[in-house]
Motif scaffolding. Structure first.
Motif, mmCIF file in Angstrom:
data_model
loop_
_atom_site.group_PDB
_atom_site.id
_atom_site.type_symbol
_atom_site.label_atom_id
_atom_site.label_comp_id
_atom_site.label_asym_id
_atom_site.label_seq_id
_atom_site.Cartn_x
_atom_site.Cartn_y
_atom_site.Cartn_z
ATOM 1 N N MET A 1 -8.245 -11.565 -3.055
ATOM 2 C CA MET A 1 -6.939 -10.908 -3.193
ATOM 3 C C MET A 1 -5.983 -11.558 -2.204
ATOM 4 O O MET A 1 -6.166 -11.451 -0.994
ATOM 5 N N SER A 2 -4.997 -12.297 -2.683
ATOM 6 C CA SER A 2 -4.137 -13.091 -1.826
ATOM 7 C C SER A 2 -3.126 -12.259 -1.059
ATOM 8 O O SER A 2 -2.783 -12.572 0.079
ATOM 9 N N LYS A 3 -2.623 -11.213 -1.656
ATOM 10 C CA LYS A 3 -1.642 -10.365 -0.983
ATOM 11 C C LYS A 3 -2.316 -9.137 -0.402
ATOM 12 O O LYS A 3 -3.458 -8.824 -0.712
ATOM 13 N N ARG A 4 -1.577 -8.469 0.471
ATOM 14 C CA ARG A 4 -2.127 -7.224 1.020
ATOM 15 C C ARG A 4 -2.258 -6.187 -0.094
ATOM 16 O O ARG A 4 -1.343 -6.029 -0.906
ATOM 17 N N PRO A 5 -3.390 -5.492 -0.147
ATOM 18 C CA PRO A 5 -3.537 -4.466 -1.181
ATOM 19 C C PRO A 5 -2.548 -3.326 -0.967
ATOM 20 O O PRO A 5 -2.216 -2.976 0.174
ATOM 21 N N ILE A 6 -2.084 -2.764 -2.052
ATOM 22 C CA ILE A 6 -1.184 -1.607 -1.999
ATOM 23 C C ILE A 6 -2.023 -0.345 -2.172
ATOM 24 O O ILE A 6 -2.744 -0.197 -3.163
ATOM 25 N N ILE A 7 -1.940 0.523 -1.189
ATOM 26 C CA ILE A 7 -2.752 1.744 -1.183
ATOM 27 C C ILE A 7 -1.824 2.947 -1.066
ATOM 28 O O ILE A 7 -0.996 3.022 -0.149
ATOM 29 N N VAL A 8 -1.965 3.878 -1.970
ATOM 30 C CA VAL A 8 -1.177 5.105 -1.927
ATOM 31 C C VAL A 8 -2.004 6.202 -1.258
ATOM 32 O O VAL A 8 -3.240 6.189 -1.302
ATOM 33 N N ILE A 9 -1.312 7.129 -0.610
ATOM 34 C CA ILE A 9 -1.964 8.232 0.101
ATOM 35 C C ILE A 9 -1.511 9.541 -0.520
ATOM 36 O O ILE A 9 -0.304 9.805 -0.643
ATOM 37 N N ALA A 10 -2.474 10.381 -0.899
ATOM 38 C CA ALA A 10 -2.136 11.678 -1.493
ATOM 39 C C ALA A 10 -3.298 12.636 -1.293
ATOM 40 O O ALA A 10 -4.444 12.221 -1.107
ATOM 41 N N GLY A 11 -2.987 13.927 -1.339
ATOM 42 C CA GLY A 11 -4.051 14.932 -1.259
ATOM 43 C C GLY A 11 -3.539 16.274 -0.792
ATOM 44 O O GLY A 11 -2.494 16.376 -0.148
ATOM 45 N N ILE B 1 -2.993 3.877 10.682
ATOM 46 C CA ILE B 1 -2.436 3.084 9.582
ATOM 47 C C ILE B 1 -0.984 2.688 9.855
ATOM 48 O O ILE B 1 -0.296 2.195 8.961
ATOM 49 N N ARG B 2 -0.533 2.874 11.084
ATOM 50 C CA ARG B 2 0.808 2.442 11.431
ATOM 51 C C ARG B 2 0.871 0.922 11.533
ATOM 52 O O ARG B 2 -0.123 0.253 11.818
ATOM 53 N N GLN B 3 2.068 0.381 11.326
ATOM 54 C CA GLN B 3 2.268 -1.060 11.466
ATOM 55 C C GLN B 3 1.918 -1.476 12.892
ATOM 56 O O GLN B 3 2.239 -0.788 13.862
ATOM 57 N N GLY B 4 1.234 -2.597 13.016
ATOM 58 C CA GLY B 4 0.809 -3.067 14.324
ATOM 59 C C GLY B 4 -0.625 -2.755 14.648
ATOM 60 O O GLY B 4 -1.159 -3.230 15.648
ATOM 61 N N THR B 5 -1.270 -1.944 13.804
ATOM 62 C CA THR B 5 -2.698 -1.658 13.964
ATOM 63 C C THR B 5 -3.474 -2.502 12.957
ATOM 64 O O THR B 5 -2.914 -2.934 11.934
ATOM 65 N N PRO B 6 -4.767 -2.754 13.211
ATOM 66 C CA PRO B 6 -5.536 -3.572 12.255
ATOM 67 C C PRO B 6 -5.494 -3.038 10.830
ATOM 68 O O PRO B 6 -5.275 -3.802 9.882
ATOM 69 N N LEU B 7 -5.696 -1.730 10.658
ATOM 70 C CA LEU B 7 -5.659 -1.169 9.314
ATOM 71 C C LEU B 7 -4.239 -1.139 8.760
ATOM 72 O O LEU B 7 -4.009 -1.367 7.575
ATOM 73 N N GLY B 8 -3.284 -0.835 9.631
ATOM 74 C CA GLY B 8 -1.903 -0.763 9.182
ATOM 75 C C GLY B 8 -1.380 -2.086 8.673
ATOM 76 O O GLY B 8 -0.591 -2.138 7.709
ATOM 77 N N ASP B 9 -1.839 -3.177 9.301
ATOM 78 C CA ASP B 9 -1.371 -4.499 8.893
ATOM 79 C C ASP B 9 -2.198 -5.088 7.753
ATOM 80 O O ASP B 9 -1.766 -6.041 7.095
ATOM 81 N N ALA B 10 -3.392 -4.530 7.525
ATOM 82 C CA ALA B 10 -4.280 -5.089 6.507
ATOM 83 C C ALA B 10 -3.903 -4.671 5.098
ATOM 84 O O ALA B 10 -4.336 -5.298 4.125
ATOM 85 N N ALA B 11 -3.119 -3.607 4.981
ATOM 86 C CA ALA B 11 -2.746 -3.105 3.652
ATOM 87 C C ALA B 11 -1.315 -2.603 3.677
ATOM 88 O O ALA B 11 -0.734 -2.352 4.738
ATOM 89 N N ASP B 12 -0.761 -2.460 2.501
ATOM 90 C CA ASP B 12 0.580 -1.906 2.326
ATOM 91 C C ASP B 12 0.403 -0.435 1.949
ATOM 92 O O ASP B 12 0.108 -0.101 0.801
ATOM 93 N N TRP B 13 0.557 0.434 2.931
ATOM 94 C CA TRP B 13 0.292 1.864 2.742
ATOM 95 C C TRP B 13 1.542 2.557 2.227
ATOM 96 O O TRP B 13 2.612 2.465 2.836
ATOM 97 N N ARG B 14 1.400 3.278 1.146
ATOM 98 C CA ARG B 14 2.531 3.995 0.536
ATOM 99 C C ARG B 14 2.211 5.495 0.495
ATOM 100 O O ARG B 14 1.285 5.925 -0.197
ATOM 101 N N GLY B 15 2.965 6.276 1.210
ATOM 102 C CA GLY B 15 2.749 7.710 1.211
ATOM 103 C C GLY B 15 3.332 8.369 -0.021
ATOM 104 O O GLY B 15 4.505 8.144 -0.348
ATOM 105 N N ALA B 16 2.539 9.146 -0.712
ATOM 106 C CA ALA B 16 3.057 9.988 -1.803
ATOM 107 C C ALA B 16 3.335 11.362 -1.204
ATOM 108 O O ALA B 16 4.439 11.635 -0.732
#
Length: 508
Positions: free
Chosen positions: A1-11, A44-59
């Motif tokens: 996967m060349s680009k950062r994965p897009i992950i949505v958050i919901a629950g 998952i904030r920008q600047g953290t390993p997880l935050g920078d590894a994916a494009d997190w989108r909050g629903a």
């Protein structure tokens, strides 16, 4: 996967007793939307390993204080907004993953498996190819259907829960690693699911003590096995009467033989210990607890008024315990043993006290506006000791001194878990003789303060005497409701197919 994965958050997360008359409405979830969600979770904030590894989108996520069932209107309102927000994200992006941020004991009017129903609807928008990782409370429930709709699923490993953030981060890390380690469509993990015919309260399954302590200590060891990614044990939620309520093991990984063996090992440990689970502290009637506290030479002596615990699903406004306490002659004079009682809601009572001010003597009536099955409203005359305005849950808190009892009254129900919950009300719990809280097992702050404690077996919507509540819809046989089993339970691993494949076999 060349680009950062897009992950949505919901629950949606809550713990809802079907034996409590109160109802949970949409505002109780305090919904967070969009970037507010990333602010809540630092990992998952920008600047953290997880935050920078994916494009997190909050629903939208919502976490409600436990209580009575969620109204159908509230569920539809919040679910509808989740769906709308996810549709907006999907309209202009190819979604790769979903972090499903839930508890697992969400009870909704006319819906038996609310988390599955929510995810089923979300799947209708995001499709079956999107990888879903769920993080849950170990007091949640994992039905066969919910396991089918998820790809990765994990839960807390401690009770009291001191690994909440760690669990949520693990769910996100597992998801990101799965999405970024291969090109093309990610390989879906294998899921081994084992239902266990046991339904116990958290107060009998605390990881502070064996057998739960050694059972849960096994979980990280199994994750070291080749072919195993994650292992989890759900105790289940005992104060709801639904077919899904029971203990469950789920192990995920890459090797079917390994995940199956690990799941069966955990389920076997749990079942082998089913007769050994005991309450986390000495128990007794409320009167017996008070007698023990008065006779004790160690203080502060803590008592859990457990039947109306608002963090387990109690309505929080049962007055039975406070009524019993005020009737005791030992506490009628200001010179008696110092007792702190937390708490009883009384919206009109706190307004009277606020208007009168600290130091004034007032007569007020509080409690039993929702749950009056055990005692009616309690009327008290006492001195206003302190007032606090602006609490997230309570809104207004008032301490009323009645004899030697310092009773906390609130505008809205509130759990009292932290030492500062008391000190900010000008109370000194470490110097009190007795501290009584509507809780089950003591949270870490309370546990550290207590010189000794007992679990009061008191009435309410989360009564610890489960067999008295009247479950009618749980599966049988089920320990401890059924003491004799005609045959040993089937603890073989069921391999649950991925969500993009049909779920084979009947529900169990």
């Amino acid at each position: 996967m060349s680009k950062r994965p897009i992950i949505v958050i919901a629950g949606l997360a809550s713990e809802n007793s079907t034996f409590t008359p109160s109802r949970t409405l949409a505002p109780a979830f305090h919904p967070l939307r969009g970037d507010e969600i990333k602010t809540k979770y630092p990992f998952i904030r920008q600047g953290t390993p997880l935050g920078d590894a994916a494009d997190w989108r909050g629903a939208l996520i919502g976490h409600a204080l436990p209580g009575g069932m969620v109204t159908r209107d509230a569920f539809e309102e919040l679910t509808g907004e989740i769906m709308t927000r996810i549709k907006d994200i999907v309209a202009s992006n190819k979604l790769d993953g979903l972090w499903f941020d839930i508890h697992g004991a969400l009870a909704v009017e006319d819906i038996d498996d609310a988390e599955f129903e929510l995810l089923r609807r979300v799947r209708s928008v995001i499709g079956s190819d999107v990888i879903v990782s769920a993080s849950m409370d170990l007091h949640g429930n994992v039905s066969r259907e919910l396991a089918h709709q998820t790809d990765l699923i994990t839960c807390y490993r401690t009770a009291p829960h001191v690994d909440v953030a760690e669990t949520k981060e693990r769910a996100c890390r597992n998801l990101v690693e799965l999405l970024v380690k291969v090109d093309g469509a990610p390989k879906r993990p294998i899921k081994a699911w084992v239902p266990i015919p046991i339904l116990l309260p958290g107060e009998q399954t605390s990881t502070r003590l064996d057998p739960a302590q050694h059972i849960y200590a096994t979980v990280p060891e199994l994750e070291k096995w080749d072919g195993v990614l994650d292992a989890a044990i759900w105790v289940g939620y005992a104060w709801a009467d639904e077919p899904r309520n029971r203990a469950v093991v789920v192990v995920t990984g890459w090797d079917e033989a390994s995940v199956s063996k690990a799941a069966e090992h955990l389920a076997g440990l749990f079942w082998e210990a089913h007769q050994d689970f005991a309450f986390v502290a000495p128990t007794g009637t409320f009167a017996e607890c008070l007698d023990a506290a008065l006779a004790s030479e160690t203080h502060p002596y803590f008592i859990s008024d457990s039947g109306d615990n608002p963090t387990a699903g109690g309505s929080g406004d049962v007055t039975w315990g406070l009524t019993q306490l005020l009737a005791r002659p030992e506490f009628r004079s200001t010179g008696g043993p110092t007792v702190i009682y937390a708490s009883v809601p009384g919206p009109e009572a706190v307004l009277v006290a606020v208007e009168a001010g600290v130091g004034a003597t007032v007569t007020v009536t509080a409690g039993a506006e929702v749950d009056n099955a055990h005692a009616g409203p309690v009327t008290m005359t006492g001195r206003v000791h302190s007032i606090k305005i602006g609490d997230k849950h309570a809104a207004i808190e008032v301490v009323l001194q009645v004899g030697s009892v310092f009773a906390i009254l609130t505008k809205f129900r509130k759990p009292y878990h932290l030492e500062r919950d008391f000190t900010e009300l000008e109370l000194k719990p470490r110097q009190a003789d007795i501290v009584i809280i509507k809780i089950g097992y003591l949270e870490p702050d309370l546990y550290d303060m207590a010189a000794d404690w007992m679990l009061g077996l008191t009435p309410g919507g989360v009564n610890q005497d489960l067999e008295r509540l009247g479950h009618h819809r749980i599966r049988h046989p089920m320990w401890p409701y059924d003491k004799l089993f005609a045959t040993e339970p089937d603890l073989s691993a069921r391999i649950i197919p991925s969500s993009n494949l049909a779920l084979i076999g009947p529900d169990e």
